[in-house]
Design an enzyme around this catalytic site. Structure first.
Site, PDB file in Angstrom:
ATOM      1  N   SER A 175       0.840  -1.196   0.000  1.00 42.29           N
ATOM      2  CA  SER A 175       0.000   0.000   0.000  1.00 42.29           C
ATOM      3  C   SER A 175       0.869   1.238   0.000  1.00 42.29           C
ATOM      4  CB  SER A 175      -0.898   0.013   1.245  1.00 42.29           C
ATOM      5  OG  SER A 175      -1.535   1.267   1.409  1.00 42.29           O
ATOM      6  N   TYR A 188      -2.994  -1.080   9.953  1.00 39.87           N
ATOM      7  CA  TYR A 188      -3.006  -1.488   8.552  1.00 39.87           C
ATOM      8  C   TYR A 188      -1.701  -1.110   7.866  1.00 39.87           C
ATOM      9  CZ  TYR A 188      -4.262  -1.610   3.618  1.00 39.87           C
ATOM     10  OH  TYR A 188      -4.271  -1.869   2.278  1.00 39.87           O
TER      11      TYR A 188
END
Length: 283
Positions: A175, A188
């Protein structure tokens, strides 16, 4: 549908459901297939929706047989299977929690038993929650995210390795948050940093076996993660703060996975591609 207006919305589930999203994410490949994955078998975790759906459909268009592993979103998974088959591909659906090693091993076994081989592993399945207050992070959610976003990648790769031959490819989803960080997505972001480190380390470890390992680090992409994670009012016009002024669509990320999974990416290993709408991050 590259620049749709995204209205306020939310879902009380993680993973959330693609069939409930408005507008529907755009998974559809833009170009005719050219056989880049002809004769290959790919396992796509989290392949039922979002980026995983777009990857599965694109891989099928390029000639691959596709196995889709997913947690419990059966309606979305069945629709992805239909889309893969509409491209002329074969599709195997495998439901269950990849956070446990035994299910990862059983998943890979089903793929090999069904198709006789495994050539491409896409570690993509994940979960995400907003971290409102770091001091109050919920232990159960941390454990669930680590199991889904880290352990599953490691265990599925372990199970796959005996079947991957020279020329095989592993692509892990990371990400933009692994590079830029995100104050509201601490846990996350941490797990996506782990998938990045896994990619780089495993690439070095497997280079002498001729197995390439790379990563894709998407920016803000319109997937079920968004209504499943964010408050409804923050979902509206999601992604508008990027230099390109909009969220990306899953099809725009799937092409990066295809490049790294196919022979187009033969001289790439330990690398990361950044479909993120112009956000400049350290590579």
């Amino acid at each position: 549908m590259d620049d749709p207006h995204i209205p306020a919305q939310s879902q009380d589930s993680m993973p959330a459901h693609e069939h409930k999203m408005d507008p529907a994410p755009d998974y559809e490949p833009r170009h005719p297939g050219s056989g880049k994955l002809k004769g290959k078998v790919a396992l796509v975790t989290g392949g039922d929706s979002g980026i995983g759906r777009a990857v599965s459909v694109l891989f099928a268009r390029e000639g691959a047989k596709v196995a889709i592993a997913y947690l419990e979103e059966s309606k979305d998974a069945e629709e992805t299977k239909r889309l893969v088959e509409a491209e002329g591909g074969e599709c195997l659906l495998i439901e269950g929690d990849l956070g446990g090693k035994a299910h990862c091993e059983q998943t890979v076994k089903q793929v090999v038993d069904t198709f006789g081989q495994l050539d491409v592993l896409i570690n993509n399945g994940a979960q995400q929650w907003i971290d409102e207050d770091f001091a109050e992070l919920d232990e159960e959610k941390i454990e669930r995210m680590i199991a889904s976003n880290i352990k599953a990648y490691m265990f599925t790769t372990q199970a796959a390795l005996p079947h991957l031959k020279e020329g095989a490819a592993i692509v892990n989803t990371s990400s933009v948050n692994a590079f830029a960080g995100m104050g509201s997505l601490i846990t996350y972001s941490m797990t996506r940093g782990a998938s990045l480190a896994l990619t780089r380390s495993l690439a070095s470890n497997l280079a002498d076996r001729g197995i390439r390992v790379n990563a894709v680090a998407p920016g803000p992409i319109w997937t079920p993660f968004i209504p499943g994670t964010m408050p409804a009012e923050k979902v509206e016009d999601f992604g508008s703060g990027t230099p390109m002024g909009r969220a990306g669509q899953p099809w725009e990320v799937a092409t990066a996975f295809l490049f790294l999974a196919s022979s187009d990416g033969n001289y790439y290993t330990g690398q990361t591609l950044h479909p993120n709408g112009g956000m400049v991050v350290g590579a």
